[in-house]
Design an enzyme around this catalytic site. Structure first.
Site, PDB file in Angstrom:
ATOM      1  N   VAL A 320       0.825  -1.588   0.394  1.00  0.00           N
ATOM      2  CA  VAL A 320       0.212   0.370  -0.154  1.00  0.00           C
ATOM      3  C   VAL A 320       0.984   1.256   0.141  1.00  0.00           C
ATOM      4  O   VAL A 320       0.908   1.920  -1.020  1.00  0.00           O
ATOM      5  CB  VAL A 320      -1.162   0.222   1.490  1.00  0.00           C
ATOM      6  CG1 VAL A 320      -1.806   1.256   1.236  1.00  0.00           C
ATOM      7  CG2 VAL A 320      -1.762  -1.378   1.305  1.00  0.00           C
ATOM      8  N   GLU A 348       2.532   6.771   7.434  1.00  0.00           N
ATOM      9  CA  GLU A 348       3.912   6.843   6.699  1.00  0.00           C
ATOM     10  C   GLU A 348       4.509   8.514   7.357  1.00  0.00           C
ATOM     11  O   GLU A 348       5.614   8.194   7.739  1.00  0.00           O
ATOM     12  CB  GLU A 348       3.956   6.542   5.428  1.00  0.00           C
ATOM     13  CG  GLU A 348       3.263   6.054   4.476  1.00  0.00           C
ATOM     14  CD  GLU A 348       3.509   4.732   5.469  1.00  0.00           C
ATOM     15  OE1 GLU A 348       4.904   4.490   5.230  1.00  0.00           O
ATOM     16  OE2 GLU A 348       2.873   3.821   5.278  1.00  0.00           O
TER      17      GLU A 348
END
Length: 718
Positions: A320, A348
Site C-alpha cells: 500500500v 507514513e
C-alpha cells in the site's frame, strides 16, 4: 520523464555533513550475510544508469568505510544473483566522509575481452586523488533471497583508516526493481520504474550491508537512458543528482522514474503523480499533509527530513505505502478511498519519527517501528479528527487482528512481538498484523501506565526520538529509557506486574495482553454492531424491514468496511440472507469506493451468489492492483467458482504485471495437479518469482497462495 530519489535534491555546492561520532558495532542480523560488525560505513555513493528498454540497471557504487580493527581480510556485502559484478577496486578515501572523490561520469569500461555494456564510472581526477587498485572478489550463495559478495582487502589496512571500495555492476530481473511497460501505467504512454527495498530486497539493487542495524548518508547520480522516441521527455539530459544528509538503513534507499508531474500541496510538501492523476491527488491532500506534519511535530518534536513529498505509483506497486524518507511511495489505487488514504499517509508521516529516525536494529523486532508508528498515527488522528474516528479505525484493525488470530491459532510463533528469525527465512514473512496491532497495544499499555498520553508523548519526544535519532535500537533500549524517564514506575516494578510483564508482552504468543478502551468511538461502532445483529440474529423479514431504515450511505468508510468484514467472518450465510442483503445493498455498495466494493464482492463469492457474479467480473476487469485482485482470486478458488476465475484471468492477464500474474497463476493452480498451471499468453513478460515471495499476499509464513489468510487481512502500509 522525471526521476525521483528518496532524498533531497542536491543543492549545488552544499557543505558535506559532519562525520558522525564513533558508534558501537551493529546488532547481529541473521538475514544479512555481511561483515557489518567489522566496519563502519560512513557514506555511500551511487552512480546509476536506468535502461528501460533492456530492463536493466547499471551501477557504480562507492562505499566509504573504516575498519573497526586492523587488517580485516575481506569485506562481505549482501548481494543477489540478479546482480552481475564487473569489477571491484580499492582507494584510500578523502578525509571528509561524504565528499565525492570526483564527478560522476557515464563512460564505457576499459578494453578487455567481451566487454559488458557501458557502465557508470568514477574516472580519476588527475592529480587529485590516489589511484585505485583492483580487488579480487567472489559471490557465494546465502539464502533464496540473496547472496554474499566477498571482496578481498589490502593486508596493510589499519583500524579506523578511511578507505573506499568501488564496485561496478549491472542488475537484471532484480526483486527490488520493478520495470513497467507503458500499458501498466495510468497514462499508458511511457515506461515506469520504481524500487521497493523492504525488507531485504535492496541487496538486488546495489551491494550493501542490508540490515536495519547499519545506517549511513548517501548520494546518487541517476541517468535515464531513453529511446529516440522518448528522449524528448527527459529534462537536464536525463541526469539527476541527489543527496541524503541523514543516515538511513539500506532498505530506505529508493528510486522512481516515470511520467511524473509535481504539484505543491503545502509549504514543505508536494505530490508527484502521472498527469491524469495529479488533480485528484492534489485535491485530496492539499493542506492536509501540513496539518498532519504540524500535529506530529507538536507531539514528537521537529520533522527532521526537510521535505515530505508523496509519489503515487501505478497499481503494480506491491504494497500500500512505503515510508521512504522525504518521499513516501503510495499506491494510486488508494486515492478513491478517502479514509484509507488519510490513515495510510498519516502512518507514513509517523514513520518519519518511528522507523526512519529511530529504527529497529533487527527484523525480529519490527514492532519497534510499526507498533510505535501505529501508536503515533492514532495520536495524530486523534489530534486532527477526534477520538471517535480514531477508535473506529482501531476497532476495524483489531477486528482484523483477531480474525488473523483465529486462522493462525493462538500458539503461532509469528504472533510474538519478538519473533525468532531462523536462518534462511525471509524477514518479510514476519510482517503481519501482530507487528502493527499487537505492537500498538503494548505501546498503548505503556502510555496508560504513565497516567495520560501527554506524558507519554513527552517521553517519546525527549527520551526516545531525541536520544536515539539516526540510530537503530532494540526493545530493551525503549523499555530501559521508559523506566528511567518514569522512575516512579520503575519503583512500582510495573515491568513485572503479574500477567502483564514486559517480557511476556514481547515473547508470549497469542493476542495482546491488554487492549485499549475504545468506548469513545461507540457513537460510530454501535450502529455497525446493531445492523450486524439484525442481519444475523433477528428474523429475516424483521432484519430487512429494520435495515431499510438505516442509511449506510451516510456512514464512514470504516463503518461500512467493519460491517462487511463481520458478514464475511460469518460466511457462508443462509442463501435467503444473502439474497436479501443483495436487494438492500448491492447497487448502493457498487457505487462506493474499492475498499467497500471488494468486501461486498468477497461476500458474493464466499456465498456462491451467482446473480452478482457480473459485478465480480467487472471489478476484476478494471483492477490491476494485487490488494484488490488477490483476495478475490483466493476466494474464487476455494469454492465452486474456479472455472469462473480461470475465465476472467485469461481475459485480463495481459493487463497485469508479470509478478502479479504469476501469483494468480499459483492460486489458480491449486488442486489442478502437476503440469496444469495456467499458462501466460505467448509474448508475455517473464515473471519474477522472487519479487512475489516478498509480496503481502505471502507475508504470514509458509502458507501457500489460496490459503484462508487473505491479503484483506494484511492490507497495511509498510
Amino acid at each position: 520523464m522525471a526521476a525521483q530519489c528518496c532524498c533531497r535534491k542536491a543543492p549545488g555546492a552544499e557543505a558535506a555533513p559532519a562525520r558522525p561520532p564513533p558508534e558501537p558495532p551493529p546488532a547481529l542480523d541473521v538475514a544479512s550475510a555481511s561483515s557489518a560488525q567489522l566496519f563502519r560505513l560512513r557514506h555511500l555513493q551511487l552512480g546509476l544508469e536506468l535502461r528501460p528498454e533492456a530492463r536493466e540497471l547499471a551501477g557504480c557504487l562507492v562505499l566509504e568505510l573504516c575498519a573497526r580493527r586492523p587488517a580485516p581480510r575481506a569485506l562481505v556485502l549482501d548481494a543477489h544473483p540478479a546482480l552481475r559484478l564487473h569489477s571491484a577496486a580499492f582507494r584510500r578515501a578523502p578525509a571528509a566522509a561524504g565528499e565525492p572523490p570526483c564527478a560522476f561520469a557515464f563512460a564505457a569500461p576499459g578494453p578487455g575481452p567481451a566487454p559488458p555494456p557501458p557502465l557508470p564510472a568514477f574516472p580519476e581526477a588527475p592529480g587529485a586523488e590516489p589511484a585505485c587498485c583492483p580487488l579480487a572478489f567472489r559471490v557465494d550463495p546465502f539464502t533464496d533471497y540473496g547472496s554474499s559478495l566477498t571482496v578481498t582487502l589490502p593486508p596493510e589496512l589499519q583500524a579506523h583508516q578511511p578507505f573506499q571500495v568501488i564496485l561496478r555492476y549491472t542488475s537484471t530481473d532484480a526483486p527490488a526493481i520493478w520495470w513497467l511497460d507503458p500499458e501498466l501505467t495510468y497514462g499508458s504512454a511511457k515506461p515506469f520504474v520504481f524500487t521497493q527495498g523492504h525488507s531485504v530486497c535492496n541487496r538486488s539493487f546495489f551491494p550493501c550491508f542490508d540490515t536495519p542495524a547499519v545506517k549511513c548518508t548517501y548520494s546518487a547520480v541517476v541517468k535515464v537512458l531513453m529511446s529516440a522516441t522518448q528522449s524528448t521527455y527527459v529534462e537536464e539530459e536525463g541526469v539527476y543528482r541527489f543527496h541524503m544528509e541523514h543516515p538511513v538503513p539500506a532498505y530506505l534507499v529508493a528510486l522512481v522514474a516515470g511520467d511524473l508531474q509535481p504539484a505543491d500541496i503545502g509549504p514543505r510538501s508536494r505530490v508527484w503523480a502521472e498527469p491524469c492523476l495529479l488533480p485528484t491527488a492534489t485535491s485530496k491532500l492539499s493542506g492536509a499533509v501540513e496539518q498532519w506534519l504540524s500535529a506530529a511535530e507538536r507531539l514528537y518534536g521537529p520533522y527532521l527530513w526537510g521535505r515530505y513529498d508523496i509519489v503515487f505509483l501505478p497499481p503494480s506497486f506491491p504494497i500500500v505505502a512505503m515510508e521512504n524518507p522525504c518521499l513516501t511511495f503510495i499506491i494510486s489505487s488508494i486515492l478513491e478511498s478517502d479514509e484509507f488514504l488519510i490513515i495510510d499517509v498519516i502512518h507514513e508521516v509517523a514513520h518519519s519519527w518511528f522507523g526512519n529516525a529511530v529504527t529497529n536494529a533487527t527484523w525480529e523486532e519490527m514492532w519497534l517501528s510499526e507498533g510505535l508508528a501505529t501508536y503515533a498515527q492514532r495520536r495524530i488522528t486523534t489530534e486532527t479528527y477526534g477520538a471517535a474516528f480514531t477508535c473506529l479505525e482501531t476497532a476495524f484493525r483489531l477486528d482484523a487482528l483477531h480474525r488473523q488470530m483465529k486462522l493462525l491459532g493462538e500458539d503461532s510463533p509469528v504472533s510474538k512481538l519478538q519473533v525468532k528469525l531462523e536462518p534462511g527465512v525471509n524477514p518479510s514473512h514476519l510482517m503481519n498484523l501482530f507487528t502493527y496491532e499487537k505492537g500498538y497495544c503494548f505501546v498503548y499499555y505503556l502510555s496508560q501506565l504513565c497516567g495520560d498520553p501527554q506524558r507519554f508523548d513527552s517521553f517519546l519526544r525527549q527520551a526516545y526520538v531525541e536520544k536515539y535519532k539516526f540510530t537503530s535500537v532494540v526493545a530493551q533500549d525503549l523499555l530501559d529509557s521508559f523506566l528511567t524517564f518514569f522512575p516512579e514506575l520503575k519503583e512500582q516494578s510495573v515491568d513485572c506486574r503479574a500477567g502483564l510483564e514486559f517480557e511476556r508482552w514481547l515473547n508470549a504468543t497469542g493476542p495482546p495482553l491488554a487492549e485499549p478502551d475504545l468506548s469513545q468511538g461507540s457513537s460510530l461502532t454501535r450502529p455497525v454492531e446493531a445492523l450486524f445483529q439484525l442481519w444475523t440474529a433477528a428474523p429475516l423479514d424483521q432484519a430487512a424491514a429494520s435495515a431499510s431504515t438505516i442509511d449506510i450511505s451516510k456512514w464512514r468508510t470504516f463503518q461500512t468496511a467493519l460491517f462487511l468484514d463481520r458478514l464475511l467472518d460469518g460466511s457462508p450465510l443462509p442463501q435467503e440472507v444473502v439474497t436479501s442483503l443483495s436487494k438492500c445493498y448491492s447497487s448502493l455498495l457498487d457505487s462506493m469506493n474499492a475498499e467497500i466494493r471488494i468486501r461486498w464482492l468477497q461476500i458474493v463469492v464466499r456465498n456462491d451468489y451467482y446473480p452478482d457474479l457480473h459485478r465480480v467480473r467487472r471489478f476484476l476487469e478494471n483492477q490491476m492492483s494485487r490488494m484488490y485482485t488477490i483476495p478475490l482470486y483466493e476466494d474464487l478458488c476455494t469454492g465452486a467458482l474456479k472455472s469462473f476465475a480461470l475465465e476472467v484471468f485469461y481475459q485480463t492477464q495481459g493487463r497485469l504485471h508479470p509478478n502479479l500474474r504469476r501469483t494468480i497463476q499459483q492460486i489458480l493452480s491449486q488442486g489442478l495437479g502437476p503440469g496444469t498451471e495456467p499458462s501466460v499468453e505467448q509474448g508475455g513478460a517473464r515473471a519474477d518469482s522472487e519479487a512475489d515471495a516478498d509480496a503481502p499476499a505471502l507475508l504470514l509464513g509458509d502458507e501457500a497462495p489460496g490459503s484462508a489468510i487473505s491479503l484483506r487481512d494484511v492490507n497495511v502500509s509498510a
